[in-house]
Design an enzyme around this catalytic site. Structure first.
Site, PDB file in Angstrom:
ATOM      1  CB  SER A  70       5.976  -4.872   5.294  1.00  0.00           C
ATOM      2  OG  SER A  70       6.288  -3.727   6.037  1.00  0.00           O
ATOM      3  CD  GLN A  71       6.599 -11.762   5.541  1.00  0.00           C
ATOM      4  OE1 GLN A  71       5.965 -12.660   4.999  1.00  0.00           O
ATOM      5  NE2 GLN A  71       7.508 -11.981   6.438  1.00  0.00           N
TER       6      GLN A  71
END
Ligand code: SAH
Length: 229
Positions: A70-71
């Site tokens: 995930s960012q």
């Protein structure tokens, strides 16, 4: 809190990590503990070497098998919510992936249990966490079932989007515990915090989000088949 991470490994790309953390602050992340942990953890060790120069960009990145890390902003927000809402000690993460999110949970002082359905990812995460001397209890399995043998948890965090029909894992939460999860509703995802008081649930909406879907069952892959992309 961060003494687990070997200083030698932690020294890689400190300036790039500092830039990532400055951007997170600009985007509203204020919890010093979260910022300090993310400033120290070498995110590039959780992605393929070919992608390491992009590891501190504000994007999610492929980790193989159609999955993503995930960012940074999404991870930071989830950690911040968790610390502010629950101050958990024992946490179950569903969706180990690269191991980045559960490494941060461990650095923040939690005892972390994490389940991954793709065996090759689970093994790779185990190797990365061992390299960083971070202790996390990892398991290859279907996280939809939780980890009843190690319950109760103070918090259960899903890092894959959960269909709203999934039976809740309240039985594996202690009273006062929380579930933090992306929920799929009408084809859209919302990040939800569910507080469980032992008999009732109170839900808070934390806005739109985008995660890979929670999938049923498990995938076993021999280590020879392991590919990053
Ligand atoms: N937290 C991860 C990102 C995870 S991406 C990180 O920091 O890198 C979501 C992960 O959830 C993927 O690795 C996917 O294989 C896993 N997943 C999806 N469905 C699952 C299930 N039912 N049980 C366990 N893991 C699951």
């Amino acid at each position: 809190m961060l003494s687990h991470v070997s200083p030698e490994v932690g020294m890689i790309s400190p300036r790039t990590r500092a830039r990532m953390v400055a951007r997170l602050q600009d985007e509203g992340i204020a919890d010093e503990r979260v910022l300090a942990a993310m400033a120290q953890l070498p995110r590039h060790l959780f992605v393929a070497e070919a992608l390491s120069s992009r590891a501190y960009e504000p994007v999610s990145l492929p980790i193989g098998f159609g999955q993503t890390i995930s960012q940074p902003l999404v991870v930071a927000r989830m950690l911040e919510v968790l610390l502010q809402e629950a101050s958990p000690h024992r946490v179950l993460e569903i969706g180990t992936g690269s191991g980045y999110h559960c490494a941060l949970l461990a650095m923040l002082g939690m005892e972390v249990f994490s389940i991954e359905r793709i065996e090759a990812l689970q093994r790779r995460a185990a190797a990365t966490l061992a390299r960083l001397s971070l202790e996390v209890h990892l398991r290859h399995g279907d996280g939809a079932l939780g980890w009843p043998e190690r319950a109760p948890f103070d918090a259960i965090v899903f890092t894959a989007a959960v269909p709203c029909a999934l039976p809740p894992l309240f039985a594996q939460l202690r009273p006062g515990g929380v579930l933090l999860m992306p929920v799929v509703e009408n084809g859209r995802q919302r990040l939800r915090l569910r507080r469980w008081d032992g008999s009732r649930v109170e839900e808070q909406d934390l806005g739109p989000c985008h995660f890979v879907p929670l999938l049923a069952g498990t995938v076993s892959v021999s280590q020879e088949d392991t590919t990053w992309i």
